[in-house]
Design a protein around this motif. Structure first.
Motif, PDB file in Angstrom:
ATOM      1  N   ASN A 170      -0.050  -7.981 -98.174  1.00 21.00           N
ATOM      2  CA  ASN A 170      -1.809  -8.647 -98.143  1.00 21.00           C
ATOM      3  C   ASN A 170      -2.296  -7.010 -98.844  1.00 21.00           C
ATOM      4  OD1 ASN A 170      -3.962  -8.298 -96.158  1.00 21.00           O
ATOM      5  ND2 ASN A 170      -4.181  -6.504 -96.075  1.00 21.00           N
ATOM      6  N   ALA A 171      -2.924  -5.992 -99.468  1.00 18.66           N
ATOM      7  CA  ALA A 171      -3.071  -5.056-100.132  1.00 18.66           C
ATOM      8  C   ALA A 171      -3.253  -5.695-101.759  1.00 18.66           C
ATOM      9  CB  ALA A 171      -2.101  -3.946-100.120  1.00 18.66           C
ATOM     10  N   ALA A 172      -2.335  -6.305-102.109  1.00 15.62           N
ATOM     11  CA  ALA A 172      -2.172  -6.547-103.553  1.00 15.62           C
ATOM     12  C   ALA A 172      -3.424  -7.742-103.021  1.00 15.62           C
ATOM     13  CB  ALA A 172      -0.718  -7.985-103.465  1.00 15.62           C
ATOM     14  N   ALA A 173      -3.184  -8.069-102.444  1.00 15.17           N
ATOM     15  CA  ALA A 173      -4.409  -9.520-101.941  1.00 15.17           C
ATOM     16  C   ALA A 173      -6.167  -9.481-102.707  1.00 15.17           C
ATOM     17  CB  ALA A 173      -4.421 -10.510-101.231  1.00 15.17           C
ATOM     18  N   ALA A 189       2.583  -0.661-109.784  1.00 13.60           N
ATOM     19  CA  ALA A 189       2.577   1.283-108.774  1.00 13.60           C
ATOM     20  C   ALA A 189       3.324   0.234-107.494  1.00 13.60           C
ATOM     21  CB  ALA A 189       0.676   1.404-109.040  1.00 13.60           C
ATOM     22  N   LEU A 190       3.187  -0.144-106.780  1.00 14.82           N
ATOM     23  CA  LEU A 190       4.250  -1.009-105.872  1.00 14.82           C
ATOM     24  C   LEU A 190       5.235  -0.823-106.554  1.00 14.82           C
ATOM     25  CD1 LEU A 190       1.832  -3.670-104.251  1.00 14.82           C
ATOM     26  CD2 LEU A 190       2.320  -1.299-102.997  1.00 14.82           C
ATOM     27  N   PHE A 191       5.787  -1.104-107.525  1.00 14.64           N
ATOM     28  CA  PHE A 191       7.118  -1.137-107.513  1.00 14.64           C
ATOM     29  C   PHE A 191       8.026  -0.054-107.697  1.00 14.64           C
ATOM     30  CE2 PHE A 191       6.195  -6.219-108.146  1.00 14.64           C
ATOM     31  CZ  PHE A 191       7.565  -6.324-106.554  1.00 14.64           C
ATOM     32  N   ALA A 192       6.886   0.460-108.319  1.00 17.58           N
ATOM     33  CA  ALA A 192       7.683   1.620-108.894  1.00 17.58           C
ATOM     34  C   ALA A 192       7.679   2.923-107.219  1.00 17.58           C
ATOM     35  CB  ALA A 192       6.748   2.574-110.219  1.00 17.58           C
ATOM     36  N   LYS A 193       7.165   2.760-106.885  1.00 14.24           N
ATOM     37  CA  LYS A 193       7.624   3.109-105.341  1.00 14.24           C
ATOM     38  C   LYS A 193       7.743   2.904-104.163  1.00 14.24           C
ATOM     39  CE  LYS A 193       4.840   7.278-106.952  1.00 14.24           C
ATOM     40  NZ  LYS A 193       5.826   8.519-106.540  1.00 14.24           N
ATOM     41  N   GLN A 194       9.071   1.793-104.831  1.00 13.89           N
ATOM     42  CA  GLN A 194       9.562   0.710-103.716  1.00 13.89           C
ATOM     43  C   GLN A 194      10.103   1.820-102.936  1.00 13.89           C
ATOM     44  OE1 GLN A 194      12.954  -1.831-104.626  1.00 13.89           O
ATOM     45  NE2 GLN A 194      10.949  -3.315-104.265  1.00 13.89           N
ATOM     46  N   LYS A 208      -2.678   2.929-100.014  1.00 17.89           N
ATOM     47  CA  LYS A 208      -4.119   2.675-100.920  1.00 17.89           C
ATOM     48  C   LYS A 208      -4.389   3.907-101.469  1.00 17.89           C
ATOM     49  CE  LYS A 208      -6.123   3.306 -96.829  1.00 17.89           C
ATOM     50  NZ  LYS A 208      -7.399   3.933 -95.984  1.00 17.89           N
ATOM     51  N   ALA A 209      -3.125   5.167-101.867  1.00 16.51           N
ATOM     52  CA  ALA A 209      -2.921   6.195-102.624  1.00 16.51           C
ATOM     53  C   ALA A 209      -3.093   5.233-104.474  1.00 16.51           C
ATOM     54  CB  ALA A 209      -2.673   6.942-102.205  1.00 16.51           C
ATOM     55  N   LEU A 210      -2.777   4.443-103.832  1.00 17.77           N
ATOM     56  CA  LEU A 210      -1.791   3.889-105.349  1.00 17.77           C
ATOM     57  C   LEU A 210      -2.529   3.044-105.925  1.00 17.77           C
ATOM     58  CD1 LEU A 210       2.220   2.607-104.235  1.00 17.77           C
ATOM     59  CD2 LEU A 210       1.127   5.026-105.407  1.00 17.77           C
ATOM     60  N   VAL A 211      -2.973   1.956-104.570  1.00 18.42           N
ATOM     61  CA  VAL A 211      -4.598   1.702-105.412  1.00 18.42           C
ATOM     62  C   VAL A 211      -4.935   2.154-106.305  1.00 18.42           C
ATOM     63  CG1 VAL A 211      -7.093   0.896-105.107  1.00 18.42           C
ATOM     64  CG2 VAL A 211      -4.801  -0.392-103.352  1.00 18.42           C
ATOM     65  N   LYS A 212      -5.899   3.533-105.655  1.00 16.05           N
ATOM     66  CA  LYS A 212      -6.665   4.554-106.623  1.00 16.05           C
ATOM     67  C   LYS A 212      -6.071   5.041-108.777  1.00 16.05           C
ATOM     68  CE  LYS A 212      -9.129   8.820-106.361  1.00 16.05           C
ATOM     69  NZ  LYS A 212      -9.378  10.112-105.473  1.00 16.05           N
ATOM     70  N   LYS A 213      -4.798   4.862-108.249  1.00 17.61           N
ATOM     71  CA  LYS A 213      -3.801   5.557-109.217  1.00 17.61           C
ATOM     72  C   LYS A 213      -4.023   4.057-110.538  1.00 17.61           C
ATOM     73  CE  LYS A 213       0.791   7.004-110.137  1.00 17.61           C
ATOM     74  NZ  LYS A 213       2.166   7.482-110.042  1.00 17.61           N
ATOM     75  N   LEU A 220     -13.319   0.587-105.025  1.00 20.74           N
ATOM     76  CA  LEU A 220     -12.458   1.131-103.970  1.00 20.74           C
ATOM     77  C   LEU A 220     -12.041   1.107-102.448  1.00 20.74           C
ATOM     78  CD1 LEU A 220      -9.306   2.811-104.514  1.00 20.74           C
ATOM     79  CD2 LEU A 220     -11.304   4.721-104.295  1.00 20.74           C
ATOM     80  N   SER A 221     -13.844   1.504-101.807  1.00 24.57           N
ATOM     81  CA  SER A 221     -13.767   1.505-100.340  1.00 24.57           C
ATOM     82  C   SER A 221     -13.578   0.331-100.075  1.00 24.57           C
ATOM     83  CB  SER A 221     -15.134   1.542-100.206  1.00 24.57           C
ATOM     84  OG  SER A 221     -16.219   1.308-100.680  1.00 24.57           O
ATOM     85  N   GLU A 222     -14.432  -0.849-100.437  1.00 26.04           N
ATOM     86  CA  GLU A 222     -13.633  -2.400-100.014  1.00 26.04           C
ATOM     87  C   GLU A 222     -12.370  -2.579 -99.533  1.00 26.04           C
ATOM     88  OE1 GLU A 222     -16.040  -1.659-102.316  1.00 26.04           O
ATOM     89  OE2 GLU A 222     -17.775  -2.303-102.061  1.00 26.04           O
ATOM     90  N   ILE A 223     -11.775  -2.476-100.993  1.00 26.67           N
ATOM     91  CA  ILE A 223     -10.342  -2.766-101.104  1.00 26.67           C
ATOM     92  C   ILE A 223      -9.520  -1.691 -99.908  1.00 26.67           C
ATOM     93  CG2 ILE A 223      -7.929  -2.341-102.119  1.00 26.67           C
ATOM     94  CD1 ILE A 223      -9.859  -2.865-104.286  1.00 26.67           C
ATOM     95  N   ASN A 224      -9.555  -0.258 -99.443  1.00 24.26           N
ATOM     96  CA  ASN A 224      -8.854   0.416 -98.413  1.00 24.26           C
ATOM     97  C   ASN A 224      -9.535  -0.411 -97.089  1.00 24.26           C
ATOM     98  OD1 ASN A 224      -8.400   2.008-100.199  1.00 24.26           O
ATOM     99  ND2 ASN A 224      -9.980   3.756 -99.609  1.00 24.26           N
TER     100      ASN A 224
END
Length: 304
Positions: A170-173, A189-194, A208-213, A220-224
């Motif tokens: 869902n976050a990826a979407a 980033a998701l796979f790096a922190k899997q 959400k921290a990975l989104v920013k990274k 950012l606010s809309e994605i969060n």
């Protein structure tokens, strides 16, 4: 003075008995009235509690079985297509009852069409991404290939009840919808922190921290908010079902049977997931062009 005579004014034995009976009758009548009032209050209280419970159940059902909303923008094919310059191909969002729109492979045959169906909790997907991401980026950035990432959630039940696989997809979407050009970086980033299968996985704050990274700033606010609300939960479930039931477009492979499912020009890669040279050789073979393992720039085929 006469004491104890019949004129002393005290009630007789019969009078006292009648008075006792009347008093007992009055007490019983009052008790029956009290009992009736209590029953009314109890029944009313039960009714109020029952109505409150029904309201709570209805609210839970409404929140858990929300009507399916539109899918994310830039994922009309159920995946994000990334082309030359690592730029995502923009598409409109689709309504729940709309058919997906498959991406069209390069008509000239000179651009390798790479498609990856991956689950963010799948360790084999992580192996493939870590081994091959750098060379895929080089190919796509130079225009020698495109890559289309299809997030699926077939391992949702393997995260201690937190539904990490579904939440990550869902976050990826969400990123695809609001900041599509940052999608590939967030995917990496998701796979790096899997997290490991069977664990709770990352919570929403960590995602959400990975989104920013990954470099997202403007949206950012809309994605969060999209992550908090699991806005595309129903879409993730539906797109996963489509991948599992098929058919998969532009290939003879009917449907995915596991992850990662990697296709190059419609052919499925079944080699070592952690060997970039083997995958590069497969790209060369499937694309029908000559690529080096470092930079897959097409070279002319020598005349026979």
């Amino acid at each position: 003075m006469t004491i104890g005579g019949s004129g002393d004014g005290r009630p007789s034995k019969n009078q006292r008995r009648d008075a006792a009976r009347k008093k007992a009758t009055k007490i019983r009548v009052e008790q029956r009235k009290k009992d009736r009032r209590n029953r009314v209050f109890v029944r009313g209280g039960i009714a109020v509690v029952g109505i409150a419970l029904l309201a709570m159940i209805a609210l839970v059902l409404v929140n858990s079985i929300r009507p399916a909303g539109p899918g994310p923008a830039n994922m009309a094919s159920d995946g994000v297509l990334i082309a030359e310059g690592m730029t995502a191909v923009k598409t409109s969002s689709l309504q729940p009852d709309s058919k997906t729109v498959p991406s069209k492979p390069d008509a000239t045959g000179t651009v390798a069409d790479i498609r990856v169906y991956a689950d963010y909790l799948c360790p084999f997907c992580s192996q493939f991404e870590k081994a091959n991401s750098d060379q895929i980026v080089k190919w796509v950035d130079s225009g020698a290939a495109t890559v289309e990432i299809h997030p699926v959630s077939i391992l949702t039940h393997k995260s201690s009840g937190t539904q990490y696989s579904l939440r990550a997809a869902n976050a990826a979407a969400c990123v695809a919808n609001y900041s599509p050009d940052d999608f590939y970086a967030f995917n990496a980033a998701l796979f790096a922190k899997q997290p490991k299968e069977g664990t709770a996985g990352l919570d929403d704050a960590a995602i959400k921290a990975l989104v920013k990274k990954a470099g997202v700033n403007d949206e950012l606010s809309e994605i969060n908010a999209c992550i908090d609300d699991t806005t595309y939960k129903s879409w993730v479930v539906a797109s996963t079902d489509r991948a599992l039931s098929g058919p998969l477009p532009n290939t003879e492979i009917e449907a995915i049977t596991g992850t990662p499912t990697v296709l190059v020009n419609g052919k499925q890669y079944v080699g070592a997931l952690d060997d970039p040279k083997e995958f590069a050789a497969f790209v060369l073979q499937s694309a029908g062009e000559t690529y080096s393992t470092s930079t897959p720039t097409p070279e002319p085929v020598p005349a026979g």
